[in-house]
Motif scaffolding. Structure first.
Motif, PDB file in Angstrom:
ATOM      1  N   GLY A  19      -2.400   4.136   4.292  1.00  0.00           N
ATOM      2  CA  GLY A  19      -3.496   5.337   2.567  1.00  0.00           C
ATOM      3  C   GLY A  19      -4.050   4.370   1.802  1.00  0.00           C
ATOM      4  O   GLY A  19      -5.530   4.152   1.184  1.00  0.00           O
ATOM      5  N   CYS A  23       1.250  -0.587   0.430  1.00  0.00           N
ATOM      6  CA  CYS A  23       0.184   0.254  -0.106  1.00  0.00           C
ATOM      7  C   CYS A  23       0.502   1.214   0.111  1.00  0.00           C
ATOM      8  O   CYS A  23       0.337   1.983  -0.320  1.00  0.00           O
ATOM      9  CB  CYS A  23      -0.870  -0.128   0.770  1.00  0.00           C
ATOM     10  SG  CYS A  23      -2.537   1.141   0.795  1.00  0.00           S
ATOM     11  N   ARG A  24       1.824   1.193   0.729  1.00  0.00           N
ATOM     12  CA  ARG A  24       2.653   2.785   0.947  1.00  0.00           C
ATOM     13  C   ARG A  24       3.241   2.778   0.076  1.00  0.00           C
ATOM     14  O   ARG A  24       2.908   3.342  -1.109  1.00  0.00           O
ATOM     15  CB  ARG A  24       4.159   2.528   2.206  1.00  0.00           C
ATOM     16  CG  ARG A  24       3.828   2.567   3.120  1.00  0.00           C
ATOM     17  CD  ARG A  24       4.761   2.276   4.355  1.00  0.00           C
ATOM     18  NE  ARG A  24       4.339   1.855   5.738  1.00  0.00           N
ATOM     19  CZ  ARG A  24       4.641   0.983   5.994  1.00  0.00           C
ATOM     20  NH1 ARG A  24       4.578  -0.524   5.428  1.00  0.00           N
ATOM     21  NH2 ARG A  24       3.984   0.612   7.165  1.00  0.00           N
ATOM     22  N   SER A  54      -1.949   7.686  -6.508  1.00  0.00           N
ATOM     23  CA  SER A  54      -3.168   8.141  -5.732  1.00  0.00           C
ATOM     24  C   SER A  54      -4.317   7.349  -5.730  1.00  0.00           C
ATOM     25  O   SER A  54      -4.624   7.322  -7.395  1.00  0.00           O
ATOM     26  CB  SER A  54      -3.548   9.156  -5.232  1.00  0.00           C
ATOM     27  OG  SER A  54      -2.623   9.842  -4.965  1.00  0.00           O
ATOM     28  N   GLN A  81       2.131  16.068   0.347  1.00  0.00           N
ATOM     29  CA  GLN A  81       1.064  14.896  -0.199  1.00  0.00           C
ATOM     30  C   GLN A  81      -0.030  14.134   0.633  1.00  0.00           C
ATOM     31  O   GLN A  81       0.162  13.236   1.183  1.00  0.00           O
ATOM     32  CB  GLN A  81       1.876  14.057  -1.147  1.00  0.00           C
ATOM     33  CG  GLN A  81       3.283  14.619  -2.316  1.00  0.00           C
ATOM     34  CD  GLN A  81       2.559  14.625  -3.315  1.00  0.00           C
ATOM     35  OE1 GLN A  81       1.688  14.188  -4.232  1.00  0.00           O
ATOM     36  NE2 GLN A  81       3.368  16.054  -3.953  1.00  0.00           N
ATOM     37  N   GLU A 114      -8.323  10.690   2.365  1.00  0.00           N
ATOM     38  CA  GLU A 114      -7.153  12.131   2.712  1.00  0.00           C
ATOM     39  C   GLU A 114      -7.733  12.983   2.520  1.00  0.00           C
ATOM     40  O   GLU A 114      -8.480  14.094   3.587  1.00  0.00           O
ATOM     41  CB  GLU A 114      -5.936  12.154   2.918  1.00  0.00           C
ATOM     42  CG  GLU A 114      -5.420  10.654   3.679  1.00  0.00           C
ATOM     43  CD  GLU A 114      -3.774  10.290   4.596  1.00  0.00           C
ATOM     44  OE1 GLU A 114      -3.692   9.985   4.576  1.00  0.00           O
ATOM     45  OE2 GLU A 114      -2.973  11.247   3.766  1.00  0.00           O
ATOM     46  N   ASP A 146      -8.184   2.799   2.517  1.00  0.00           N
ATOM     47  CA  ASP A 146      -9.599   3.773   2.373  1.00  0.00           C
ATOM     48  C   ASP A 146     -10.435   2.820   3.141  1.00  0.00           C
ATOM     49  O   ASP A 146     -11.308   3.943   3.686  1.00  0.00           O
ATOM     50  CB  ASP A 146     -10.556   3.962   1.241  1.00  0.00           C
ATOM     51  CG  ASP A 146      -8.979   5.161  -0.390  1.00  0.00           C
ATOM     52  OD1 ASP A 146      -9.854   6.277   0.152  1.00  0.00           O
ATOM     53  OD2 ASP A 146      -8.780   4.577  -0.411  1.00  0.00           O
ATOM     54  N   HIS A 158      -8.141   8.771  10.021  1.00  0.00           N
ATOM     55  CA  HIS A 158      -7.130   9.790   8.431  1.00  0.00           C
ATOM     56  C   HIS A 158      -8.077  10.869   9.025  1.00  0.00           C
ATOM     57  O   HIS A 158      -6.506  11.649   8.550  1.00  0.00           O
ATOM     58  CB  HIS A 158      -8.662   9.373   7.693  1.00  0.00           C
ATOM     59  CG  HIS A 158      -8.480   8.769   6.631  1.00  0.00           C
ATOM     60  ND1 HIS A 158      -8.706   7.271   6.757  1.00  0.00           N
ATOM     61  CD2 HIS A 158      -7.776   7.658   5.564  1.00  0.00           C
ATOM     62  CE1 HIS A 158      -9.146   5.929   6.163  1.00  0.00           C
ATOM     63  NE2 HIS A 158      -8.463   6.875   4.740  1.00  0.00           N
ATOM     64  N   THR A 212      -3.225  11.057   0.664  1.00  0.00           N
ATOM     65  CA  THR A 212      -3.536   9.999  -0.074  1.00  0.00           C
ATOM     66  C   THR A 212      -5.506  10.250  -0.928  1.00  0.00           C
ATOM     67  O   THR A 212      -5.631  11.175  -0.218  1.00  0.00           O
ATOM     68  CB  THR A 212      -4.051   8.877   0.954  1.00  0.00           C
ATOM     69  OG1 THR A 212      -5.321   9.495   1.824  1.00  0.00           O
ATOM     70  CG2 THR A 212      -3.122   8.490   1.431  1.00  0.00           C
ATOM     71  N   GLN A 269       0.172   3.616  -3.056  1.00  0.00           N
ATOM     72  CA  GLN A 269       0.180   5.431  -3.585  1.00  0.00           C
ATOM     73  C   GLN A 269       1.341   6.583  -3.537  1.00  0.00           C
ATOM     74  O   GLN A 269       1.497   7.197  -3.973  1.00  0.00           O
ATOM     75  CB  GLN A 269      -0.358   5.487  -2.010  1.00  0.00           C
ATOM     76  CG  GLN A 269      -1.187   4.760  -0.973  1.00  0.00           C
ATOM     77  CD  GLN A 269      -2.509   5.279  -2.075  1.00  0.00           C
ATOM     78  OE1 GLN A 269      -2.448   6.039  -2.675  1.00  0.00           O
ATOM     79  NE2 GLN A 269      -3.685   4.998  -1.765  1.00  0.00           N
TER      80      GLN A 269
END
Length: 228
Positions: free
Chosen positions: A99, A69-70, A77, A158, A163, A101, A202, A160, A73
């Motif tokens: 990141g 995921c890191r 995105s 930056q 976010e 959802d 978040h 996600t 992202q």
């Protein structure tokens, strides 16, 4: 069925039976589906195929879903729905913090998984089509809605996709207290018991990235963006 034929989903799970079952259900919903079964393959597939959404298991060989995921992202995105066999709240919130959802805890029903996928994609589409001013200015915070970029005190940060959407929703009504349930409905487009914890996670991420003073907690109610 929703009109989703053009949408591509990457399903990542080292349990091949689960990955194939999820893939079959999503194909039946009209999606194009790619499968991957380990961390490196997932990152490579995300880079090559540029999916519209990723369904991502936490426990993977190579490197785990949190690292996947890191990396995804950081490169681009994209909405991520995490799957976890762990039930501890801290594990779920760590996934959101890198990141993701949303998340589902195994075992899950295919009906709920497809509902979550459709909800995340609706949110993404709605965000892209938002009417109104192209830029929101709240104190030293500037949000470019067209380019989906954020600056505070002139420094870009930056975020996600989720976010960004959460911050933009708060910024549309600065100082107004928005309830967790309302944020969940309007930003996540989904309501269940897990959602309020997702909102909290978040908010923590936004504070970490943009400053602890930016968002005020109203205990038992929700959150408000403070104009400075």
């Amino acid at each position: 069925m929703e009109h989703s034929a053009a949408r591509r989903i990457l399903v990542v799970d080292d349990e091949i039976t689960i990955a194939e079952s999820v893939g079959a259900r999503l194909r039946a919903e009209g999606f194009e589906v790619e499968l991957a079964h380990d961390g490196p393959a997932a990152v490579a597939a995300a880079d090559a195929r540029r999916p519209d959404l990723v369904v991502l298991d936490v426990m993977l060989p190579g490197f785990d879903g949190l690292e996947v995921c890191r990396r995804i992202q950081a490169a681009r995105s994209v909405p991520v729905l995490m799957l976890t066999a762990r039930t501890e709240e801290t594990d779920q919130l760590v996934g959101l913090g890198v990141g993701a959802d949303d998340y589902l805890t195994k075992p899950f029903s295919m009906r709920i998984l497809t509902a979550r996928v459709h909800a995340l994609l609706r949110r993404t589409e709605r965000s892209a089509d938002q009417d109104g001013a192209a830029t929101l200015l709240v104190g030293d915070l500037r949000i470019d809605l067209d380019e989906r970029r954020v600056w505070r005190a002139g420094i870009e940060t930056q975020l996600t996709p989720l976010e960004f959407d959460l911050l933009a929703r708060l910024a549309r009504r600065p100082r107004a207290v928005l309830a967790r349930e309302r944020l969940l409905e309007e930003v996540w487009d989904w309501a269940d018991a897990a959602g309020s914890r997702a909102v909290d996670s978040h908010i923590k991420a936004l504070r970490r990235k943009l400053g602890a003073d930016l968002i005020r907690t109203v205990h038992g109610v929700g959150y408000a963006l403070e104009a400075r």
